[in-house]
Design an enzyme around this catalytic site. Sequence first.
Site, PDB file in Angstrom:
ATOM      1  N   GLU A  73      -1.403  -4.404 -13.462  1.00 48.90           N
ATOM      2  CA  GLU A  73      -1.234  -5.701 -12.770  1.00 48.90           C
ATOM      3  C   GLU A  73      -1.709  -6.914 -13.585  1.00 48.90           C
ATOM      4  O   GLU A  73      -2.419  -7.770 -13.070  1.00 48.90           O
ATOM      5  CB  GLU A  73      -1.969  -5.677 -11.420  1.00 48.90           C
ATOM      6  CG  GLU A  73      -1.435  -4.617 -10.485  1.00 48.90           C
ATOM      7  CD  GLU A  73      -2.165  -4.576  -9.131  1.00 48.90           C
ATOM      8  OE1 GLU A  73      -3.163  -5.303  -8.959  1.00 48.90           O
ATOM      9  OE2 GLU A  73      -1.738  -3.807  -8.257  1.00 48.90           O
ATOM     10  N   ASN A 105       1.413  -0.571 -15.943  1.00 50.89           N
ATOM     11  CA  ASN A 105       1.691  -0.375 -14.513  1.00 50.89           C
ATOM     12  C   ASN A 105       1.649  -1.716 -13.782  1.00 50.89           C
ATOM     13  O   ASN A 105       0.787  -2.545 -14.049  1.00 50.89           O
ATOM     14  CB  ASN A 105       0.608   0.556 -13.934  1.00 50.89           C
ATOM     15  CG  ASN A 105       0.969   1.122 -12.575  1.00 50.89           C
ATOM     16  OD1 ASN A 105       2.060   1.677 -12.394  1.00 50.89           O
ATOM     17  ND2 ASN A 105       0.064   1.008 -11.610  1.00 50.89           N
ATOM     18  N   HIS A 145       5.046  -0.116  -3.653  1.00 56.50           N
ATOM     19  CA  HIS A 145       4.486  -0.264  -2.300  1.00 56.50           C
ATOM     20  C   HIS A 145       5.493  -1.108  -1.525  1.00 56.50           C
ATOM     21  O   HIS A 145       5.698  -2.287  -1.844  1.00 56.50           O
ATOM     22  CB  HIS A 145       3.134  -0.987  -2.341  1.00 56.50           C
ATOM     23  CG  HIS A 145       2.066  -0.194  -3.021  1.00 56.50           C
ATOM     24  ND1 HIS A 145       1.546   0.957  -2.467  1.00 56.50           N
ATOM     25  CD2 HIS A 145       1.426  -0.364  -4.197  1.00 56.50           C
ATOM     26  CE1 HIS A 145       0.609   1.449  -3.279  1.00 56.50           C
ATOM     27  NE2 HIS A 145       0.532   0.674  -4.341  1.00 56.50           N
ATOM     28  N   GLU A 193       3.253   4.515  -7.221  1.00 55.25           N
ATOM     29  CA  GLU A 193       2.385   4.347  -6.040  1.00 55.25           C
ATOM     30  C   GLU A 193       3.205   4.181  -4.770  1.00 55.25           C
ATOM     31  O   GLU A 193       2.883   3.368  -3.900  1.00 55.25           O
ATOM     32  CB  GLU A 193       1.457   3.133  -6.224  1.00 55.25           C
ATOM     33  CG  GLU A 193       0.657   3.180  -7.500  1.00 55.25           C
ATOM     34  CD  GLU A 193      -0.375   2.062  -7.636  1.00 55.25           C
ATOM     35  OE1 GLU A 193      -0.658   1.364  -6.639  1.00 55.25           O
ATOM     36  OE2 GLU A 193      -0.905   1.903  -8.743  1.00 55.25           O
ATOM     37  N   ASP A 222       4.756   3.979  -1.265  1.00 60.06           N
ATOM     38  CA  ASP A 222       4.573   4.168   0.172  1.00 60.06           C
ATOM     39  C   ASP A 222       5.430   3.137   0.878  1.00 60.06           C
ATOM     40  O   ASP A 222       5.828   2.130   0.287  1.00 60.06           O
ATOM     41  CB  ASP A 222       3.097   4.125   0.623  1.00 60.06           C
ATOM     42  CG  ASP A 222       2.294   2.958   0.084  1.00 60.06           C
ATOM     43  OD1 ASP A 222       2.894   1.899  -0.177  1.00 60.06           O
ATOM     44  OD2 ASP A 222       1.068   3.099  -0.064  1.00 60.06           O
TER      45      ASP A 222
HETATM   46  C1  XIL Z   1      -6.221   1.083  -3.811  1.00 59.77           C
HETATM   47  C2  XIL Z   1      -6.810   2.375  -3.258  1.00 59.77           C
HETATM   48  O1  XIL Z   1      -5.804   3.099  -2.635  1.00 59.77           O
HETATM   49  C3  XIL Z   1      -7.933   2.095  -2.284  1.00 59.77           C
HETATM   50  O2  XIL Z   1      -8.599   3.303  -1.944  1.00 59.77           O
HETATM   51  C4  XIL Z   1      -8.917   1.099  -2.873  1.00 59.77           C
HETATM   52  O3  XIL Z   1      -9.868   0.755  -1.900  1.00 59.77           O
HETATM   53  C5  XIL Z   1      -8.224  -0.139  -3.382  1.00 59.77           C
HETATM   54  O4  XIL Z   1      -7.230   0.235  -4.317  1.00 59.77           O
HETATM   55  N1  XIL Z   1      -2.416  -1.018  -6.573  1.00 59.77           N
HETATM   56  C6  XIL Z   1      -3.133  -0.160  -7.389  1.00 59.77           C
HETATM   57  C7  XIL Z   1      -4.091   0.810  -6.788  1.00 59.77           C
HETATM   58  O5  XIL Z   1      -2.866  -0.117  -8.595  1.00 59.77           O
HETATM   59  O6  XIL Z   1      -5.160   1.105  -7.636  1.00 59.77           O
HETATM   60  C8  XIL Z   1      -4.596   0.353  -5.440  1.00 59.77           C
HETATM   61  O7  XIL Z   1      -5.354   1.417  -4.881  1.00 59.77           O
HETATM   62  C9  XIL Z   1      -3.446  -0.046  -4.555  1.00 59.77           C
HETATM   63  C10 XIL Z   1      -2.667  -1.190  -5.162  1.00 59.77           C
END
Ligand code: XIL
Length: 362
Positions: free
Chosen positions: A152, A202, A238, A267, A269
């Site tokens: 990020e 990423n 996400h 990631e 969801d």
């Molecule tokens: C999130 C985790 O799922 C949580 O447990 C934590 O509290 C905060 O981070 N993008 C990312 C991840 O790259 O590392 C993040 O993970 C979600 C968003």
Amino acid sequence: MKRRALAFAVGAAVVCLGFDDGGGKSLREAAQGAGLLIGAAVRSAQLSEAAYSSTLTREFNMVEPEDALKWEVVHPEAQRFDFSQADQIVDFAARHGMKVRGHTLVWHRQNPTWLAEGNYTSSELAAILENHIKTVVGHYRGKIFAWDVVNEAYDELHPGTLRSTIWRDQPGIGLAANGASYIERCFRWAHEADPQALLFYNEAEAEVVNPKSDAIYAMVRDFRQRGVPIDGVGLQMHIANLHADVASISANIQRFTALGVQVHITEMDVALPVDALGNPRPEDLQLQADIYRQIAGACLSHRLSYSGCTAIQTWGFTDKYSWIGSHSKQTQGAALPFDRSYRAKPAYLALRNTLAARSAIQ
Ligand code: XIL
């Protein structure tokens, strides 16, 4: 041509005869057949829960520590590393024949206070970061096959520019003598620590073709041209509102893979509105399944031998443990392929059947 015609005929037969139930395969078996890694972010504390670990090993061939490799966990004090949580996950994966992705070496979040408020100079910070990357990557040399080196780094508010962070300009780690950016320096350090590991950039909200993914594309192209060791791009995926512009996501995956780098969906969801008890509407579960199916299809359509879109990973796998929530008093949740009781949801079937249909025609 002949092979293609046969593949098409078999594919059509599969659909006509209604054998689209995944042939009784697990997701892991379907992914294996499709030549794809299927992963989930995991929490070490849950590995001792029987339903958690049995679902994980049956359905996935890759894991990624959800938080265990972030600075605040793995490097809690300036002079102390704590690998205990991540080691548990890596050992678990080895026992069950699963690959491990590492997440993440450089981020602006989840950094410990000693680092974030340490008031280091640029050169001190560069030494700290180099030591961190080389120590962590070195510890898992040969065990973690792919790393999210930088996470990020691009800004939301000023599209196409690098985010202002401790690493970039607060005070930033400074430029190398040749003017290399901090991102480039991180990739070079990680490569020195494990030349075999695949190194990924990423990012969030760069799934579609947009100013952020344009900037990443330009960076990756430049890195490839100049021999900076980058192997892939992670698209987080996400999805928050039951809407995914799959045509644009597919075009984005295509342009990255055309640069010769791999794409991992890292990631995924799909958050749903949930009622006061944390339950989603049945019709939304179907819409969610459709998004999972389409994203899997977009990845598969750019799956090339040994490259292209090579992995799909979800951020957790059961709604019981998800950063989106899915518990009472939350308005969004139910984002993952398994419900809170580890029952397969329509999203699971959509993923599994999409991968199984691909493996049936290979
Ligand atoms: C999130 C985790 O799922 C949580 O447990 C934590 O509290 C905060 O981070 N993008 C990312 C991840 O790259 O590392 C993040 O993970 C979600 C968003």
